[in-house]
Scaffold this active site. Structure first.
Site, PDB file in Angstrom:
ATOM      1  N   GLU A   1      -7.509  -3.524   8.574  1.00  0.00           N
ATOM      2  CA  GLU A   1      -7.390  -2.337   8.983  1.00  0.00           C
ATOM      3  C   GLU A   1      -8.606  -1.233   8.624  1.00  0.00           C
ATOM      4  O   GLU A   1      -9.771  -1.755   8.496  1.00  0.00           O
ATOM      5  CB  GLU A   1      -6.311  -1.535   8.001  1.00  0.00           C
ATOM      6  CG  GLU A   1      -6.673  -1.734   6.512  1.00  0.00           C
ATOM      7  CD  GLU A   1      -5.388  -1.273   5.641  1.00  0.00           C
ATOM      8  OE1 GLU A   1      -5.440  -0.097   5.270  1.00  0.00           O
ATOM      9  OE2 GLU A   1      -4.507  -1.884   5.421  1.00  0.00           O
TER      10      GLU A   1
ATOM     11  N   LYS B   1      -0.064   1.249  -2.636  1.00  0.00           N
ATOM     12  CA  LYS B   1      -0.819   2.475  -2.492  1.00  0.00           C
ATOM     13  C   LYS B   1      -1.504   2.943  -3.888  1.00  0.00           C
ATOM     14  O   LYS B   1      -1.476   3.987  -4.277  1.00  0.00           O
ATOM     15  CB  LYS B   1      -0.417   3.610  -1.922  1.00  0.00           C
ATOM     16  CG  LYS B   1       0.023   3.232  -0.194  1.00  0.00           C
ATOM     17  CD  LYS B   1       0.357   4.766   0.174  1.00  0.00           C
ATOM     18  CE  LYS B   1      -0.544   6.032   0.297  1.00  0.00           C
ATOM     19  NZ  LYS B   1      -1.818   5.910   1.138  1.00  0.00           N
TER      20      LYS B   1
ATOM     21  N   ARG C   1       8.654   2.653  -1.077  1.00  0.00           N
ATOM     22  CA  ARG C   1       7.062   1.907  -1.276  1.00  0.00           C
ATOM     23  C   ARG C   1       6.470   2.315  -2.780  1.00  0.00           C
ATOM     24  O   ARG C   1       5.648   1.435  -3.226  1.00  0.00           O
ATOM     25  CB  ARG C   1       5.980   2.547  -0.189  1.00  0.00           C
ATOM     26  CG  ARG C   1       4.790   1.739   0.098  1.00  0.00           C
ATOM     27  CD  ARG C   1       4.197   2.063   1.324  1.00  0.00           C
ATOM     28  NE  ARG C   1       3.840   3.486   1.350  1.00  0.00           N
ATOM     29  CZ  ARG C   1       3.095   4.076   2.446  1.00  0.00           C
ATOM     30  NH1 ARG C   1       2.929   3.231   3.302  1.00  0.00           N
ATOM     31  NH2 ARG C   1       2.772   5.271   2.525  1.00  0.00           N
TER      32      ARG C   1
END
Length: 406
Positions: A287, A251, A149
């Protein structure tokens, strides 16, 4: 596309200003400050009294000669920073190749004021956990997924990234160097925070000429103070966490600063966190501030579809797999706020929150409660137990998700 392709192309672009960098490069160098004992003395409370500072850098985790367990009140462990002994540093110059990393004592780092991470937010972070088994060994949970990721996020931000092997080696060495800070079985876990930042100095908006990969760790307890007790969410309509075409699915550090205001407002009203809706239609659930969301209706478990604005959580991915193994039907699709309010159960997932049941959601002054507000739902409890049993090594890992460190 290979993640380094974009990074290499961006680093080589004229906009990076490589030809104008002075010979005595003014861009930042991460330098370990030897004043760790001074930093430690400024701490207050039991941490400062109980921890022993180590000030000698080491090249491998296996040189550590420390007690098996630090003297610490593990029963009072929350989710806040507790300085540990060592961190890991690895640097990369404009050639896109990382040098050999090293373990150094945990402490401040030095950055040029013109560092890309400080001026333009060119930085990524990851989060994973290590748990201590009953036999004293330590388990990592799906660290390869974090490594992959980070590489995807680095490509999006035109940054070179550590290889999966380099990432895993850094995490292993950092955990083992701080092994005495891994909480006893059942008392918490060691939170691991890898970071990739544009540490090189640059004035114009362009990829940095230098990057630094950092890994530090911290013992933690529950993210929400009441543990598995259901939390209250406030639906946010004024602010949005991410937008189509943005960076909501990686992220990057900027994703988190933008939620602080709404989160603070929610907490002032007595809620634990914020639920975000999509920025286009303002009716589809996306979210929570730092975690994914699920709903349960009968035997069907649903979670929002990953469309580029939602982070592909590793806990989310794992819970989907566990749910399917337990016989639930799992759907990844667009979920309206009205559907969510009509669910049997709602829960959040994430590395920090693990699996947290939702007791109520407030939307436009309407508060909807799920089951008994002080108790987690049956499905939430079942999934939490199954997930944490694998994570902590309490059952055989038939999924192949854990990596054991001795």
């Amino acid at each position: 596309m290979e993640p380094r392709t974009c990074a290499a192309r961006c680093l080589a672009s004229p906009a990076s200003g490589r030809g104008t960098v002075p010979s005595r490069r003014l861009f930042s160098r991460l330098i370990w400050s030897r004043s760790t004992q001074c930093a430690a003395s400024s701490l207050r409370g039991p941490v400062a009294r109980r921890r022993r500072r180590l000030s000698t850098p080491m090249t491998t985790a296996y040189n550590t000669r420390t007690p098996d367990q630090v003297d610490f009140d593990w029963d009072d462990l929350g989710f806040q920073l507790v300085p540990t002994d060592f961190m890991y540093l690895m640097r990369c110059s404009s050639d896109g190749v990382f040098t050999k990393g090293e373990l150094v004592p945990y402490g401040p780092i030095e950055l040029n004021p013109a560092a890309a991470v400080l001026n333009y937010g060119q930085g990524l972070l990851e989060g994973l956990r290590a748990h201590r088994k009953g036999d004293g060994s330590i388990l990592l949970f799906r660290p390869q997924e974090n490594a992959l990721r980070m590489r995807i996020g680095a490509d999006r931000l035109c940054m070179p990234a550590p290889s999966v092997e380099q990432f895993l080696e850094a995490v292993k060495l950092t955990v083992l160097a701080n092994k005495r800070w891994v909480p006893p079985t059942g008392k918490g876990s060691l939170y691991i925070r890898p970071q990739l930042i544009g540490s090189g100095a640059i004035l114009g908006i362009a990829p940095a000429p230098e990057y630094t990969f950092i890994v530090f760790v911290c013992p933690v307890g529950h993210y929400f103070k009441d543990g598995l007790s259901p939390i209250s969410l406030l639906t946010e309509e004024e602010y949005h966490r991410a937008a189509p075409g943005g960076t909501g699915d990686i992220k990057t550090i900027g994703n988190y600063a933008s939620v602080v205001s709404a989160q603070r407002r929610a907490k002032e009203k007595g809620h634990a966190d914020v639920l975000y809706l999509d920025p286009v239609h303002k009716k589809f659930v996306e979210e929570v501030s730092s975690c994914n969301i699920f709903m349960v209706k009968g035997n069907v478990i649903s979670t929002p579809l990953l469309t580029g604005t939602i982070l592909p959580g590793i806990t989310r991915k794992s819970v989907i797999g566990i749910s399917q193994n337990l016989g639930f039907q799992v759907e990844e699709r667009n979920i309206t706020i009205d559907e969510l309010l009509g669910a049997d159960e709602v829960f959040c997932t994430g590395t920090a929150v693990v699996l947290s049941p939702v007791g109520s959601i407030t939307y436009r002054e309407r508060k909807v409660e799920y089951g008994k507000s002080q108790e987690a739902g049956v499905v939430s409890q079942q999934l939490y137990a199954a997930f944490t049993a694998i994570q902590k090594g309490l059952v055989e890992d038939s999924m192949g998700w854990t990596l054991q460190l001795n």
